[in-house]
Scaffold this motif. Structure first.
Motif, PDB file in Angstrom:
ATOM      1  N   MET A  70       0.836  -1.188   0.000  1.00  0.00           N
ATOM      2  CA  MET A  70       0.000   0.000   0.000  1.00  0.00           C
ATOM      3  C   MET A  70       0.877   1.247   0.000  1.00  0.00           C
ATOM      4  O   MET A  70       1.922   1.317   0.626  1.00  0.00           O
ATOM      5  CB  MET A  70      -0.884  -0.075   1.244  1.00  0.00           C
ATOM      6  CG  MET A  70      -1.182   1.262   1.818  1.00  0.00           C
ATOM      7  SD  MET A  70      -2.234   1.254   3.256  1.00  0.00           S
ATOM      8  CE  MET A  70      -2.440   3.008   3.395  1.00  0.00           C
ATOM      9  N   SER A  71       0.432   2.227  -0.729  1.00  0.00           N
ATOM     10  CA  SER A  71       1.250   3.420  -0.913  1.00  0.00           C
ATOM     11  C   SER A  71       0.663   4.594  -0.133  1.00  0.00           C
ATOM     12  O   SER A  71      -0.556   4.758  -0.078  1.00  0.00           O
ATOM     13  CB  SER A  71       1.305   3.733  -2.399  1.00  0.00           C
ATOM     14  OG  SER A  71       2.151   4.817  -2.621  1.00  0.00           O
ATOM     15  N   ASP A 102       5.419   9.161  -2.975  1.00  0.00           N
ATOM     16  CA  ASP A 102       4.585   8.001  -2.668  1.00  0.00           C
ATOM     17  C   ASP A 102       5.497   6.936  -2.069  1.00  0.00           C
ATOM     18  O   ASP A 102       6.443   6.488  -2.717  1.00  0.00           O
ATOM     19  CB  ASP A 102       3.916   7.475  -3.936  1.00  0.00           C
ATOM     20  CG  ASP A 102       2.846   8.448  -4.422  1.00  0.00           C
ATOM     21  OD1 ASP A 102       2.082   8.938  -3.564  1.00  0.00           O
ATOM     22  OD2 ASP A 102       2.799   8.735  -5.627  1.00  0.00           O
ATOM     23  N   ASP A 111       5.907   3.171  -0.143  1.00  0.00           N
ATOM     24  CA  ASP A 111       5.246   1.875   0.036  1.00  0.00           C
ATOM     25  C   ASP A 111       5.622   1.323   1.408  1.00  0.00           C
ATOM     26  O   ASP A 111       6.555   0.537   1.545  1.00  0.00           O
ATOM     27  CB  ASP A 111       5.697   0.925  -1.075  1.00  0.00           C
ATOM     28  CG  ASP A 111       5.219  -0.493  -0.814  1.00  0.00           C
ATOM     29  OD1 ASP A 111       4.201  -0.659  -0.111  1.00  0.00           O
ATOM     30  OD2 ASP A 111       5.880  -1.435  -1.288  1.00  0.00           O
ATOM     31  N   GLU A 154       4.011   0.393   5.658  1.00  0.00           N
ATOM     32  CA  GLU A 154       2.864   0.182   6.511  1.00  0.00           C
ATOM     33  C   GLU A 154       2.438   1.527   7.106  1.00  0.00           C
ATOM     34  O   GLU A 154       3.281   2.355   7.418  1.00  0.00           O
ATOM     35  CB  GLU A 154       3.208  -0.761   7.680  1.00  0.00           C
ATOM     36  CG  GLU A 154       3.939  -2.030   7.302  1.00  0.00           C
ATOM     37  CD  GLU A 154       5.454  -1.863   7.149  1.00  0.00           C
ATOM     38  OE1 GLU A 154       5.886  -1.002   6.357  1.00  0.00           O
ATOM     39  OE2 GLU A 154       6.193  -2.588   7.821  1.00  0.00           O
ATOM     40  N   GLU A 161      13.474   5.972   3.757  1.00  0.00           N
ATOM     41  CA  GLU A 161      12.785   5.943   2.461  1.00  0.00           C
ATOM     42  C   GLU A 161      13.127   7.186   1.652  1.00  0.00           C
ATOM     43  O   GLU A 161      13.300   7.114   0.441  1.00  0.00           O
ATOM     44  CB  GLU A 161      11.263   5.866   2.648  1.00  0.00           C
ATOM     45  CG  GLU A 161      10.770   4.650   3.410  1.00  0.00           C
ATOM     46  CD  GLU A 161      10.837   3.356   2.589  1.00  0.00           C
ATOM     47  OE1 GLU A 161      10.844   3.440   1.345  1.00  0.00           O
ATOM     48  OE2 GLU A 161      10.895   2.280   3.202  1.00  0.00           O
TER      49      GLU A 161
END
Lengths: 151, 744
Positions: A1-2, A13, A15, A17, A29
Motif C-alpha cells: 500500500m502506498s 509516494d 510503500d 505500513e 525511504e
C-alpha cells in the motif's frame, strides 16, 4: 500500500505500513538524514520536524496519520541560505557534537513563529529537547539574540 | 642528534613558548607514502599532518576524531600559527585509519611524560587499548585514540606546532634557494615567504613542491606566545555550519547501496549466553531477511530498521541463567561495605604517621557513594559493515579509527589490510566510543559475516544502548580525619573501592601532614569504562565534599579553609580566588539561597566552580548559577575552551542531580531517558567561565569541567539546608524542611 507524503514541498509516494514511524520513513525511504534518532519514545526531541507548522517528534508518529499534510525537515526550513535561527546558532557557536541540533532548531523555529520574544521561562517550558553536550546556555543566548526577529 | 622516538618525545617540556622537541617527523620516503594514501591532485604533504596545494590551500590532517570538542579547529590553529598561514586558506581533514597516521606514539610520549609509567598508573582512558601493562605499550603504535583530554596538550603541542614550524622552515629554504639568498634574510607572514631586501615574495603554494624535498627538522624554532596571531583567538569552528543544516554525516546516517538494517536484543544479564530462540515467530514478517544468533544476543536483519526493531522485540530469546542473576545494587553495596572493612585494602599513599595519627584526636568519619552511570550520547551506538570475498568494510563513529580497524580485523579473523574502516562523525561519545567498549562493532561485524555480500547497518535502540553500556563505576569511599587545635586537618585517611587499580585522582593537593590512602578491588560482572573525566568524576566529589565537612566541623569558611590548605599551590589559589570573586562569594543572598565551592585538578587543568542554589521548604531545588574558573595554561581557542567547560558543567549537573544506573536481577533497570533523566533547558543554570592565563604546561579542556560540579552543588545544598549529600544522585535525597534534621 502506498502513502502520499508531502515533505519539504515535494510529494512522495512511499510503500510502507501506515504504522511505520515517520522518523524512519523520512530517514530511510526519503534519505533525509538530518532528522535524528535519539530515543524512539518522543522523550529527547532529536527527531523533531514540522507538520503543518507544528513541531512534532516524528519517532512516535505513524506515517499514515500525516499523509497529505505539509511536513518540513531541517533540510527544508530554508529556501536558500540560512534562516535567522540557523545564523544565530552559528553566531553563538551553539553545536558541539551537533546531533541534537536539527531537532533543537526545528523546535525553536516553531516556537519563535508563534512567540517571537519568549521569556526564558517560556523557552524552557516549550523546548524540552535533550542535549548531552550541554549547549543549553548558548541556545538560550541565541534565542535571546533573536528576540523580535521576523522568521 | 640520534635518539629513539620515545626519547625525542620526552626530551621536551610542554610549556608554551619553551623549547619543545617534537614527535620525530617523517623522512621524505614516508612523505611519498602519505601522498599516495591521502593527497589529492595538486596537493602534497610537506611534513607530517600538513598538506599544501599549489593553489595555496593548507590542509591540516588531524589524527583524532572531533566529537564536538572543537579540536578540529584548535589543532589547525596551532599548526597554522607556527606555519604563519593565512587562516582563510586553512582547512582540516581527519587522518585516514592508516598506521602512518597513528597518534599512538603521541599518546605514549604524553603518558610517559606525565607519569611514571607502570601498570598501576596507566591512565583509565587508555586501558581498553592495551593489555594494561608497560610491556605491551607497543600496541599504542596502532592507535588514533581521542580521549583523556589530550588532543591539544599532546597532539597540539608535540605534533601540530612542530609540524607547522618545520614546514615553515622548509618553505623558507625553498624560497631562499630560488632567490639564492640566506634563509636569515627571509621572513614569513600570511602564507608567503618574503625577502625584505628585494621586496620579493612567494606564496606557499608556489613553493610547496621544492619545500617538500627538504628533510623536516624535529627541533624547529617555535614562536613565543607574544608573537601569536591565531592561537589565543576565538576562531569560529569549521564544523558548525554543517551541523545547523543537517548535512553532517554521522555514523547512523551512512548510506551504502543495497543496505539492510539490523536490530539487536542482548542478554539483559551481562555476558549470559543465548540458549535458544524461536526465529519462526518473525520470519514471515514483511522485510525480515534473517535471524542471527550470536553468543549472547539475537539479531534480526531486515530491509528497514523499524521492521528489524519490531521483529527483534517480538522474539523471546532464552539466555542461560547463573550466579549473576542475583546481583542487585544493594548486594553490590554490601560487597563494597564489606571490602572496606576487610583485609584486602591496599595502601597507595602513606605520609607522616598515616592512619596511626587518627589516635591523636576526635575522628570525623563519613562514607560516600556514587552509582553506575551510562554515557548516553545522543546518537545510539551503531555500525555498518559488509563482508564480501574475504574482505570487510566498516563504517562507524568511534574514538579511534585506526584501532577500530584493527579490532574489526581481529573479530573477523582477517588481516588488517583486508579491512577498510570509515570513521564517521560521532553524535557524542564522552568515553563510550573508546577502545575496550566496542560491542557495537563486534555485533555489527558478526552480523555482516552472517549475511555475506550484504551491507548491514546495526543500530542499538536507546534501550539496548543504555542497558549495554560500559558504565562509570559504582564506587564507595570512606574518610576519616582529625583536626588540629586551629581546626586544620592533621590526618586524612581515605579508603575506597575500585574495579581497577588505585587512582592518582584520589591524591589530594591539600597540605595535610598525615595521610593514608588505600583502595580495595571489588569485582563485579557489570562492565565499566571511562566516562567523561573518569576517576576524577568520583574522587572529585568525595574529596571536595569531605574537605567541606572538615571546614564546617572547624567552623570555618569553606573557601578560606581551602585557600589555607592550598597556600603552597599558587595556581590553585588563583583559580579559587577568580571563581570566588566572579561569583560574589561572601555577598548576601536572599533566604533559601546559598553558595558552595569545589576545586579539582584533572587532566593537568585546575578548575573551581562556585554553585549557587535555591532550596524551597518543600525540598524543590533550583541550581541558579555556576561560576567557573580554569587554569589550563592558556586558552588556545578561548570560545572553544568556554564551550567545553560549559558542556562539562551541564554533563556533570545531569549526573549529580539525576544520574543513576541501578542493577536488579543482574541487569540494568533503566532503559531510556524518562528513567535516566537529563537536565533540560528549563533547569540549566546561568553558567560563567573565566580563564586564568598561567603559562603553565597546557592542560585538557574536555573533561576537567565535570568533576567539581557535584561537590560544588552538594556543598551549596549543605550551606542552604544543613543536609550533607553523601550519596548521588541528589534527586534521591529529600531536601524538604521537615526531613532536614534526620538527613543532616
Amino acid at each position: 500500500m502506498s502513502i502520499r507524503l508531502n515533505v519539504n514541498g515535494v510529494s512522495h509516494d512511499v510503500d510502507v505500513e501506515p504504522d511505520a514511524p515517520l522518523l524512519w520513513v523520512i530517514r530511510d525511504e526519503l534519505n533525509l538524514t538530518g532528522t535524528k534518532f535519539g530515543c524512539g519514545i518522543a522523550a529527547c526531541g532529536a527527531c523533531t520536524v514540522h507538520v503543518d507548522g507544528q513541531a512534532i517528534r516524528s519517532c512516535q508518529v505513524p506515517v499514515g496519520t500525516v499523509a497529505d499534510k505539509q511536513i518540513t525537515t531541517i533540510e527544508g526550513i530554508s529556501a536558500n541560505g540560512l534562516t535567522a535561527v540557523q545564523q544565530a546558532w552559528i553566531d553563538h557557536q551553539v553545536p558541539q557534537c551537533g546531533y541534537c541540533q536539527s531537532g533543537m532548531i526545528m523546535a525553536v523555529t516553531a516556537l519563535l513563529k508563534k512567540n517571537p520574544k519568549p521569556s526564558d521561562e517560556e523557552l524552557g517550558a516549550v523546548i524540552t529537547n535533550i542535549c548531552r553536550c550541554g549547549t543549553y546556555p548558548r541556545i538560550r543566548e541565541a534565542v535571546r539574540s533573536l528576540a523580535g526577529t521576523k522568521l | 642528534m640520534a635518539s629513539t622516538r620515545r626519547m625525542v618525545l620526552l626530551g621536551g617540556t610542554g610549556a608554551l613558548g619553551a623549547l619543545i622537541v617534537g614527535y620525530a617527523l617523517w623522512p621524505s620516503g614516508r612523505i611519498a607514502k602519505a601522498n599516495t594514501l591521502d593527497a589529492k591532485n595538486g596537493e602534497q604533504f610537506v611534513t607530517n599532518w600538513i598538506k599544501i596545494a599549489t593553489d595555496g590551500t593548507i590542509t591540516v590532517v588531524v589524527p583524532h576524531c572531533d566529537m564536538g570538542t572543537g579540536i578540529f579547529t584548535a589543532l589547525p590553529q596551532m599548526a597554522a600559527e607556527e606555519l604563519d598561514a593565512d587562516w582563510s586558506k586553512v582547512q582540516v581533514e581527519q587522518a585516514p585509519p592508516e598506521p602512518l597516521f597513528a597518534n599512538g606514539a603521541l599518546a605514549e610520549g604524553f603518558v610517559l611524560g606525565s607519569r611514571n609509567m607502570s601498570d598501576q598508573s596507566f591512565p583509565a582512558f587508555m586501558r581498553g587499548t592495551v593489555s594494561n601493562t608497560f610491556r605491551t605499550i607497543a600496541e599504542y603504535m596502532n592507535l588514533q585514540v581521542t580521549g583523556g583530554s589530550s588532543a591539544v596538550r599532546a597532539t597540539g603541542v608535540y605534533a601540530m606546532r612542530i609540524a607547522g614550524a618545520a614546514a615553515r622552515e622548509m618553505l623558507v629554504k625553498a624560497a631562499a634557494a630560488r632567490w639564492n639568498v640566506s634563509v636569515e634574510d627571509c621572513s614569513t607572514a600570511n602564507s608567503r615567504v618574503l625577502h625584505k631586501a628585494s621586496g620579493k615574495s612567494f606564496g606557499y603554494g608556489e613553493l610547496v613542491t621544492e619545500a617538500a624535498n627538504f628533510d623536516p627538522s624535529s627541533r624547529p624554532k617555535l614562536k613565543a606566545k607574544s608573537e601569536y596571531t591565531l592561537v589565543g583567538k576565538p576562531i569560529p569552528r569549521f564544523d558548525i555550519p554543517k551541523k545547523v543544516n543537517g548535512t553532517t554525516t554521522y555514523g547512523v546516517d551512512v548510506k551504502v547501496p543495497d543496505m539492510l538494517y539490523a536490530a539487536i536484543k542482548i542478554s539483559p544479564v551481562f555476558g549470559a549466553k543465548l540458549t535458544s530462540v524461536d526465529e519462526n515467530a518473525v520470519m514471515n514478517r514483511r522485510g525480515v531477511a534473517k535471524v542471527v544468533k550470536l553468543d549472547d544476543a539475537v539479531v534480526v536483519v531486515a530491509d528497514r530498521f523499524w521492521r528489524a526493531r519490531d521483529a527483534v522485540a517480538a522474539l523471546n530469546p532464552v539466555f542461560a541463567t547463573g550466579e549473576n542473576d542475583k546481583v542487585t545494587s544493594a548486594s553490590l553495596r554490601a560487597r563494597h561495605d564489606a571490602a572496606l572493612k576487610g583485609p584486602d585494602l591496599k595502601s597507595d599513599v602513606e605520609q607522616g604517621d598515616g592512619v596511626k595519627a587518627l589516635a591523636n584526636g576526635k575522628v570525623i568519619e563519613a562514607v560516600y557513594n556514587v552509582p553506575y552511570l551510562s554515557h548516553a550520547p545522543m546518537e545510539p551506538m551503531n555500525a555498518t559493515a559488509v563482508y564480501k570475498d574475504g574482505k570487510l568494510e566498516v563504517w562507524s563513529g568511534t574514538q579511534d579509527g585506526l584501532g577500530s580497524r584493527a579490532y574489526c580485523a581481529k573479530i573477523a579473523s582477517l588481516d588488517f589490510g583486508d579491512v577498510t574502516f570509515h570513521l564517521l562523525q560521532s553524535g557524542g561519545a564522552f568515553g563510550r566510543r573508546l577502545p575496550g567498549q566496542w560491542n557495537f562493532l563486534e555485533y555489527a561485524v558478526r552480523t555482516a559475516m552472517a549475511v555475506p555480500g550484504k551491507p548491514v547497518k546495526l543500530i542499538f535502540t536507546r534501550e539496548q544502548d543504555m542497558q549495554h553500556d560500559f558504565y562509570r563505576p559504582n564506587v564507595t569511599s570512606r574518610f576519616r580525619a582529625i583536626l588540629d587545635k586551629t581546626g586544620m586537618p592533621n590526618a586524612w585517611v581515605n579508603d575506597y573501592t575500585t574495579d581497577d587499580n588505585p587512582s592518582a585522582e584520589a591524591h589530594i593537593a591539600y597540605a595535610i601532614p598525615n595521610q593514608a590512602i588505600s583502595s580495595v578491588k571489588v569485582a563485579t560482572h557489570v562492565p565499566t569504562g571511562p566516562w567523561r573525566s573518569v576517576e576524577a568524576s568520583w574522587h572529585g566529589f568525595f574529596v571536595e565534599s569531605f574537605v567541606d565537612e572538615l571546614a564546617h566541623a572547624a567552623g570555618k569558611d569553606p573557601l578560606a579553609y581551602r585557600r589555607a590548605l592550598l597556600a603552597a599551590s599558587p595556581r590553585h589559589v588563583a583559580v579559587l580566588n577568580l571563581a570566588a570573586e566572579k561569583a560574589g562569594w561572601g555577598t548576601p543572598l536572599p533566604a533559601g539561597r546559598a553558595r558552595g565551592v569545589a576545586i579539582v585538578e584533572s587532566f593537568n587543568s585546575i578548575v573551581a566552580h562556585v554553585a549557587e542554589v535555591e532550596v524551597h521548604d518543600d525540598g524543590a531545588l533550583k541550581v541558579r548559577r555556576i561560576v567557573s574558573a580554569i587554569d589550563c595554561g592558556m586558552a588556545v581557542n578561548p570560545d572553544g575552551l568556554k564551550a567545553q567547560i560549559e558542556g562539562g558543567i551541564l554533563f556533570g549537573l545531569s549526573a549529580a542531580l539525576h544520574g543513576a544506573i541501578t542493577i536488579d536481577k543482574g541487569a540494568v533497570v533503566q532503559a531510556n531517558f524518562p528513567d535516566y533523566q537529563m537536565v533540560k533547558l528549563a533547569d540549566a543554570p546561568e553558567v560563567e567561565v573565566h580563564v586564568v592565563e598561567s603559562d603553565a604546561a597546557l592542560g585538557g579542556a574536555g573533561e576537567p569541567g565535570v568533576p567539581p560540579v557535584a561537590p560544588a552543588l552538594a556543598n551549596a545544598i549543605f550551606a542552604a539546608t544543613g543536609v550533607r549529600i553523601r550519596e548521588l544522585p541528589i534527586q534521591d535525597v529529600s531536601l524538604a524542611k521537615e526531613k532536614r534534621q534526620s538527613a543532616g
